[in-house]
Motif scaffolding. Structure first.
Motif, PDB file in Angstrom:
ATOM      1  N   ILE B  63      -0.837  11.408  34.762  1.00  0.00           N
ATOM      2  CA  ILE B  63      -1.981  12.056  35.408  1.00  0.00           C
ATOM      3  C   ILE B  63      -2.026  11.679  36.894  1.00  0.00           C
ATOM      4  CG2 ILE B  63      -4.508  12.096  35.480  1.00  0.00           C
ATOM      5  CD1 ILE B  63      -4.431  11.890  32.395  1.00  0.00           C
ATOM      6  N   GLU B  64      -1.773  10.426  37.184  1.00  0.00           N
ATOM      7  CA  GLU B  64      -1.757   9.956  38.565  1.00  0.00           C
ATOM      8  C   GLU B  64      -0.584  10.596  39.332  1.00  0.00           C
ATOM      9  OE1 GLU B  64      -3.953   8.433  40.058  1.00  0.00           O
ATOM     10  OE2 GLU B  64      -2.986   7.706  41.887  1.00  0.00           O
ATOM     11  N   PHE B  65       0.538  10.679  38.635  1.00  0.00           N
ATOM     12  CA  PHE B  65       1.716  11.302  39.271  1.00  0.00           C
ATOM     13  C   PHE B  65       1.423  12.749  39.624  1.00  0.00           C
ATOM     14  CE2 PHE B  65       5.721  13.643  39.155  1.00  0.00           C
ATOM     15  CZ  PHE B  65       6.496  12.891  40.033  1.00  0.00           C
ATOM     16  N   LEU B  66       0.763  13.430  38.707  1.00  0.00           N
ATOM     17  CA  LEU B  66       0.407  14.839  38.926  1.00  0.00           C
ATOM     18  C   LEU B  66      -0.473  14.984  40.172  1.00  0.00           C
ATOM     19  CD1 LEU B  66       0.355  17.794  37.815  1.00  0.00           C
ATOM     20  CD2 LEU B  66      -1.704  17.162  36.570  1.00  0.00           C
ATOM     21  N   ASP B  90      -9.245  16.182  29.648  1.00  0.00           N
ATOM     22  CA  ASP B  90      -9.365  15.483  30.926  1.00  0.00           C
ATOM     23  C   ASP B  90      -9.160  16.503  32.058  1.00  0.00           C
ATOM     24  OD1 ASP B  90      -8.931  13.966  33.247  1.00  0.00           O
ATOM     25  OD2 ASP B  90      -8.256  12.252  32.040  1.00  0.00           O
ATOM     26  N   PHE B  91     -10.211  16.685  32.870  1.00  0.00           N
ATOM     27  CA  PHE B  91     -10.132  17.764  33.888  1.00  0.00           C
ATOM     28  C   PHE B  91      -8.966  17.557  34.861  1.00  0.00           C
ATOM     29  CE2 PHE B  91     -12.593  14.546  36.002  1.00  0.00           C
ATOM     30  CZ  PHE B  91     -12.225  14.645  37.341  1.00  0.00           C
ATOM     31  N   ARG B  92      -8.495  16.297  34.970  1.00  0.00           N
ATOM     32  CA  ARG B  92      -7.421  16.057  35.928  1.00  0.00           C
ATOM     33  C   ARG B  92      -6.108  16.711  35.509  1.00  0.00           C
ATOM     34  NH1 ARG B  92      -7.705   9.759  36.236  1.00  0.00           N
ATOM     35  NH2 ARG B  92      -7.878  10.173  34.030  1.00  0.00           N
ATOM     36  N   VAL B  93      -5.966  16.947  34.190  1.00  0.00           N
ATOM     37  CA  VAL B  93      -4.726  17.601  33.773  1.00  0.00           C
ATOM     38  C   VAL B  93      -4.801  19.113  33.985  1.00  0.00           C
ATOM     39  CG1 VAL B  93      -4.318  15.819  32.038  1.00  0.00           C
ATOM     40  CG2 VAL B  93      -5.202  18.043  31.325  1.00  0.00           C
ATOM     41  N   TRP B  94      -6.000  19.568  34.366  1.00  0.00           N
ATOM     42  CA  TRP B  94      -6.121  21.005  34.617  1.00  0.00           C
ATOM     43  C   TRP B  94      -5.287  21.439  35.837  1.00  0.00           C
ATOM     44  CZ3 TRP B  94     -12.196  21.484  34.084  1.00  0.00           C
ATOM     45  CH2 TRP B  94     -12.536  21.129  32.768  1.00  0.00           C
TER      46      TRP B  94
END
Lengths: 642, 124
Positions: B63-66, B90-94
């Protein structure tokens, strides 16, 4: 005879001595008497010493003391010098009877030189009184109440002087004072012994809260010779539910011989608490016939059912002296117990009669005095306290048990939660290697150059991995926090969607779908994917139950009765769920399917409950099962999407 | 037009090999990275057309890498691959293009990649 005469003579000689010497002689006698009265001997022994002094020093040939009995009706010979000592305690004289009886009644001194000529004169056979001629009889007075009579007698005729009378009256005053003190002392001793008994009893009773043991100790006290010494005792408790008196325990020998044997074993007060504790430990197998009889007693608490009921109703003790002629007594009970007199005492706690102690003296026939009863009443207060204590304890113990049970359930659910987390962690760790194993097995198959056996083995690996992956997926879903994320949705639309999505499955399985979807259902707040999963699960369960035979699945929606919401029912014709597994179907990991994970229904319930709804089953063995889901329009504990 | 190049980022070697073989069979050129740092180097060296990204990795997670990747390149398609389904929420994977739960059955991954690359091609 000669000695007696010379003695008489010597004394009459003494009476002629001059006044001042006479006074010294008086002082000598009184000094001696008062020394005796202050000795720490029993009253009877001191009286004996006094009559001896009087005979020795006043020239009387005999001196005797009679004391009034408790009921103030009879005079009893307590000490004598000159009369037959065997008649002590045997000579009983009614007040007013004979010369001494008249002295007591009139509270007046009687001095007779020839007693036999007096109209009151009687003598007692065996006392050898007939040998005497003159008598001087003086009442022992205390606050103008007669406590007894002291009298002297002489063989020879004698004219009593005023001084003789004064001397004996003074001695009588000393004796009166002595008796009074002695009675006070006796009372104090009795009170003290009662206190130490109560102390010993309380020590013993504090060793247990077991009601049976306490009851045994209580009756042990009541029947112990040193304490109350009743021959038999029984304890009854009130049963509030049935409004009746129930026999709890009977203690007492079944025969006179047994009684003697038992009473010889009863110890002195200082060992009492230990003895009582041992009484509490006596096992029920030693129960006597009397005990069995008492335990069978169950009497309604109504005015007409006997003295036991009256004791409860009136909350006061009864001392029944002639049971057969007492209309209050239950005749049947008395005949069975074989007694004509008995007493009952109520056990009272917090102004409520909780039981009865009943006592009798079947073997000794000793009358039960009011004093006995008073002591028993005092004792019953402690009994009430002990019973109350024991009952409170068992209430406490029950409450405690409940708490422990809750605690265990709590621990269990916490354990399950921890296990769930562990499972999730584990599932994840297993997932990657599993993907690799299954993935390469598929690669082997895809390469296409396998022998048929290798192909078969690869298939097995692939299928087994798939099964494990499905299990892991379910576990991860199960242990995950499935707090629903609500949005407004139409249930009928959702059902149509699920049905059409799986339409092919129904067709292939020969299952007909019957729909009965109500048009009056408003959109409700649900987590759409979760409820979709629940409905899908229930359809699949229904299909499973009819595999190979086909059937009908009926799906019905209707407004939730009583509140806003919806009821969804999904019925099958699969024969129902066997009753032996019905209780387990909602348990996680319970499954009857060969490749099921057992999480479908338990997860469905978890989801429905997290929506504030419930899922129920209407099982008809031989026909089919209906799963009924009630979903409220809006969950009261609805959480905002995060 | 040459082969599409796919960068597979996963800390498990066997998964990398499995993905590589499967994706090569599909006709892609596959390069591998075992951590975020290696992935950064490979990105600069070989300009992949698509990235598959594991989420649970030591040091920097997927997720951080993304998030870092999107700072420099907004367009490169990323397919999140995880043993867990939970990160879907998790909205961050959106910020990724797709989310595939790892499975021994690679068909979903393959079809997802195919779909994304086709969509990208259509947009051009």
């Amino acid at each position: 005879m000669k000695t007696v005469r010379s003695k008489t003579y010597s004394i009459s000689k003494r009476l002629k001595i001059p006044q001042n010497i006479h006074e010294n002689y008086w002082l000598g006698i009184l000094n001696e008497v008062s020394r005796i009265t202050s000795l720490t001997l029993e009253l009877d022994k001191r009286l004996k010493l006094i009559v001896e002094v009087i005979v020795q020093q006043t020239g009387a040939d005999a001196c005797s003391v009679l004391l009034m009995d408790e009921e103030k009706k009879n005079l009893i010979l307590k000490a004598t010098k000159g009369l037959n000592p065997m008649s002590i305690d045997k000579i009983r004289l009614k007040v007013g009877e004979g010369i001494t009886g008249w002295t007591a009644q009139e509270k007046k001194v009687v001095a007779l030189s020839d007693a036999s000529k007096d109209p009151h004169f009687i003598y007692f056979p065996g006392s050898e009184e007939e040998r005497f001629k003159s008598v001087l009889s003086v009442p022992i007075l205390e606050n103008n109440k007669c406590m007894g009579v002291i009298y002297t007698q002489t063989f020879n005729e004698r004219d009593y002087t005023e001084n003789d009378i004064k001397l004996l009256t003074t001695i009588a005053n000393h004796v009166s004072w002595m008796i009074k003190n002695s009675m006070l002392y006796d009372k104090a001793v009795r009170r003290l012994s009662e206190l130490s008994i109560l102390y010993e009893i309380s020590v013993a009773m504090q060793t247990t809260v077991n009601l049976d043991k306490i009851l045994r100790m209580i009756l042990g006290c009541v029947t112990a010779g040193d304490i109350f010494g009743f021959n038999r005792a029984a304890l009854f408790l009130v049963n509030e539910n049935t409004k009746s008196i129930q026999g709890m325990l009977g203690l007492g020998p079944d025969s006179g011989e047994e009684a003697g044997e038992i009473w010889s074993r009863i110890p002195k007060i200082k060992d009492l608490s230990q003895w009582l504790i041992s009484q509490g430990d006596i096992l029920a197998k030693e129960e006597s016939q009397f005990d069995k009889f008492i335990k069978g007693i169950d009497i309604p608490i109504t005015a007409g059912s006997g003295v036991l009921a009256l004791t409860i109703l009136e909350g006061k003790p009864f001392n029944i002296k002639d049971a057969r002629n007492d209309s209050r007594v239950n005749r049947n009970l008395i005949d069975k117990l074989g007694v004509n007199s008995f007493a009952t005492v109520p056990i009272i706690t917090r102004n409520q009669v909780v039981g009865i102690i009943a006592v009798d003296n079947l073997y000794t026939n000793k009358p039960i005095t009011d004093e006995d009863l008073q002591t028993l009443v005092r004792f019953s207060t402690y009994v009430g306290w002990a019973i109350e204590n024991s009952r409170l304890f068992s209430k406490l113990r029950d409450a405690n048990k409940e708490i422990l049970l809750f605690q265990q359930q709590l621990i269990q659910s916490e354990r399950l939660a921890a296990l769930g987390e562990l499972a999730a962690e584990l599932a994840h760790e297993i997932k990657n290697p599993l993907v690799t194993i299954g993935g390469f097995a598929r690669r082997l198959l895809e390469k296409g150059n396998l022998m048929s056996e290798e192909r078969k083995y690869s298939d097995i690996i692939i299928n087994e991995v798939e099964r494990l992956e499905k299990l892991l997926k379910d576990i991860l879903n199960y242990s995950r926090d499935i707090r629903p994320k609500f949005s407004e949705n139409d249930i009928n639309t959702l059902i149509e969607e699920v049905l059409s999505f799986h339409g092919r499955v129904f067709n292939e399985s020969g299952i007909e779908i019957k729909k009965e979807l109500s048009g009056e259902i408003h959109p409700i707040h649900i987590d759409l994917p979760q409820i979709r999963q629940v409905i899908t699960n229930l359809f699949y369960n229904a299909v499973e139950s009819m595999i190979g035979k086909g059937g009908i699945i009926s799906v019905k929606t209707e407004p939730l009765s009583g509140e806003e919401g919806v009821t969804i029912s999904i019925s099958d014709t699969g024969g129902g769920i066997p009753s032996e597994i019905l209780n387990n179907i909602f348990n996680p990991f319970f499954t009857t399917k060969k490749d099921g994970t057992g999480l479908g229904l338990s997860l469905s319930r978890k989801i429905v409950e997290s929506h504030g709804g419930k899922i129920e089953i209407n099982n008809r063995i031989g026909e089919g099962a209906t799963f009924i889901i009630n979903l409220p329009w809006k969950n009261r504990q609805e959480q905002k999407p995060d | 037009m040459g082969k599409k190049r796919i960068l597979v980022i996963d800390d498990e070697e066997n998964i990398r090999i499995l993905y590589k073989e499967n994706l090569e069979d599909e006709g892609y050129e596959v390069i591998l990275a075992s951590c975020a740092e290696e992935a950064n180097t490979k990105m600069k060296e070989s300009y992949p057309d698509l990235v598959t990204l594991d989420i649970k990795m030591p040091e920097m997670d997927g997720i951080e890498f993304l998030r870092k990747l999107r700072e420099s390149d907004k367009n490169i398609p990323v397919v999140m691959c995880s043993a867990y389904g939970v990160y879907k929420q998790d909205f961050r994977v959106w910020a990724s293009d797709a989310y595939v739960v790892k499975s021994s059955d690679m068909r979903e991954l393959k079809s997802t990649i195919k779909e994304i690359l086709k969509r990208k091609k259509d947009l051009k």
